[in-house]
Design a protein around this motif. Structure first.
Motif, short mmCIF file in Angstrom:
data_model
loop_
_atom_site.label_atom_id
_atom_site.label_comp_id
_atom_site.label_asym_id
_atom_site.label_seq_id
_atom_site.Cartn_x
_atom_site.Cartn_y
_atom_site.Cartn_z
N ALA A 1 94.89 -47.95 111.77
CA ALA A 1 94.34 -48.85 110.76
C ALA A 1 95.41 -49.22 109.74
O ALA A 1 95.48 -50.36 109.28
N ARG A 2 96.26 -48.28 109.41
CA ARG A 2 97.34 -48.54 108.43
C ARG A 2 98.29 -49.60 108.97
O ARG A 2 98.70 -50.51 108.23
N ARG A 3 98.64 -49.48 110.24
CA ARG A 3 99.56 -50.44 110.83
C ARG A 3 98.94 -51.83 110.89
O ARG A 3 99.59 -52.83 110.54
N LYS A 4 97.67 -51.92 111.28
CA LYS A 4 97.00 -53.21 111.36
C LYS A 4 96.85 -53.84 109.98
O LYS A 4 96.97 -55.06 109.82
N ARG A 5 96.60 -53.02 108.98
CA ARG A 5 96.46 -53.52 107.60
C ARG A 5 97.79 -54.11 107.12
O ARG A 5 97.81 -55.16 106.46
N ARG A 6 98.87 -53.47 107.46
CA ARG A 6 100.19 -53.97 107.04
C ARG A 6 100.60 -55.21 107.80
O ARG A 6 101.33 -56.06 107.28
N LEU A 7 100.15 -55.35 109.05
CA LEU A 7 100.46 -56.53 109.84
C LEU A 7 99.74 -57.77 109.31
O LEU A 7 100.17 -58.89 109.57
N ARG A 8 98.64 -57.57 108.58
CA ARG A 8 97.92 -58.71 108.00
C ARG A 8 98.74 -59.40 106.94
O ARG A 8 98.60 -60.60 106.71
N GLN A 9 99.57 -58.67 106.24
CA GLN A 9 100.35 -59.24 105.14
C GLN A 9 101.52 -60.04 105.70
O GLN A 9 102.07 -59.73 106.75
N GLY A 10 101.90 -61.07 104.97
CA GLY A 10 103.05 -61.87 105.37
C GLY A 10 104.35 -61.16 105.04
O GLY A 10 104.36 -60.08 104.45
N THR A 11 105.45 -61.76 105.44
CA THR A 11 106.76 -61.21 105.15
C THR A 11 107.72 -62.35 104.86
O THR A 11 107.45 -63.49 105.25
N ALA B 1 104.20 -60.26 113.79
CA ALA B 1 103.79 -60.28 115.19
C ALA B 1 102.97 -59.02 115.49
O ALA B 1 102.80 -58.16 114.62
N PHE B 2 102.46 -58.92 116.71
CA PHE B 2 101.73 -57.74 117.20
C PHE B 2 100.39 -57.53 116.52
O PHE B 2 99.95 -56.40 116.38
N HIS B 3 99.72 -58.61 116.10
CA HIS B 3 98.42 -58.44 115.46
C HIS B 3 97.35 -59.30 116.12
O HIS B 3 96.38 -59.70 115.48
N SER B 4 97.53 -59.63 117.39
CA SER B 4 96.57 -60.51 118.03
C SER B 4 95.71 -59.82 119.08
O SER B 4 94.56 -60.18 119.26
N HIS B 5 96.25 -58.84 119.79
CA HIS B 5 95.45 -58.14 120.81
C HIS B 5 96.00 -56.74 120.99
O HIS B 5 97.01 -56.37 120.39
N LEU B 6 95.31 -55.94 121.81
CA LEU B 6 95.65 -54.52 122.01
C LEU B 6 95.64 -53.77 120.68
O LEU B 6 96.56 -53.01 120.37
N LEU B 7 94.60 -54.03 119.89
CA LEU B 7 94.55 -53.46 118.55
C LEU B 7 93.93 -52.07 118.52
O LEU B 7 94.05 -51.37 117.52
N GLY B 8 93.28 -51.66 119.61
CA GLY B 8 92.61 -50.37 119.62
C GLY B 8 93.55 -49.20 119.50
O GLY B 8 93.21 -48.17 118.92
N LYS B 9 94.74 -49.35 120.04
CA LYS B 9 95.70 -48.24 120.01
C LYS B 9 96.54 -48.20 118.73
O LYS B 9 97.27 -47.24 118.51
N LYS B 10 96.45 -49.25 117.93
CA LYS B 10 97.22 -49.29 116.69
C LYS B 10 96.40 -48.67 115.55
O LYS B 10 95.19 -48.83 115.50
#
Length: 64
Positions: free
Chosen positions: A38-48, A27-36
């Motif tokens: 790059a490392r966090r966004k990269r990890r959110l791309r991966q599944g779990t 979750a948390f990878h659809s909007h409000l990405l400017g404040k996150k």
């Protein structure tokens, strides 16, 4: 016994692996990405893989 219907909302969000574990996306990878970061966004791309307690609930929604 009639066939069990698959929960279509769950079917779009979860997939089963070959060993019957449940895969999901973060979750948390659809909007409000400017404040996150790059490392966090990269990890959110991966599944779990869901933990067993949550996977048990999802398996009931995905009988097949």
């Amino acid at each position: 016994m009639p066939k069990i219907k698959t929960h279509r909302g769950a079917a779009k969000r979860f997939k089963k692996t070959a060993t019957k574990k449940i895969k999901a996306s973060h979750a948390f990878h659809s909007h409000l990405l400017g404040k996150k970061t790059a490392r966090r966004k990269r990890r959110l791309r991966q599944g779990t893989v869901l933990n067993p307690a949550d996977a048990k609930r999802v398996k009931r929604l995905l009988p097949y």
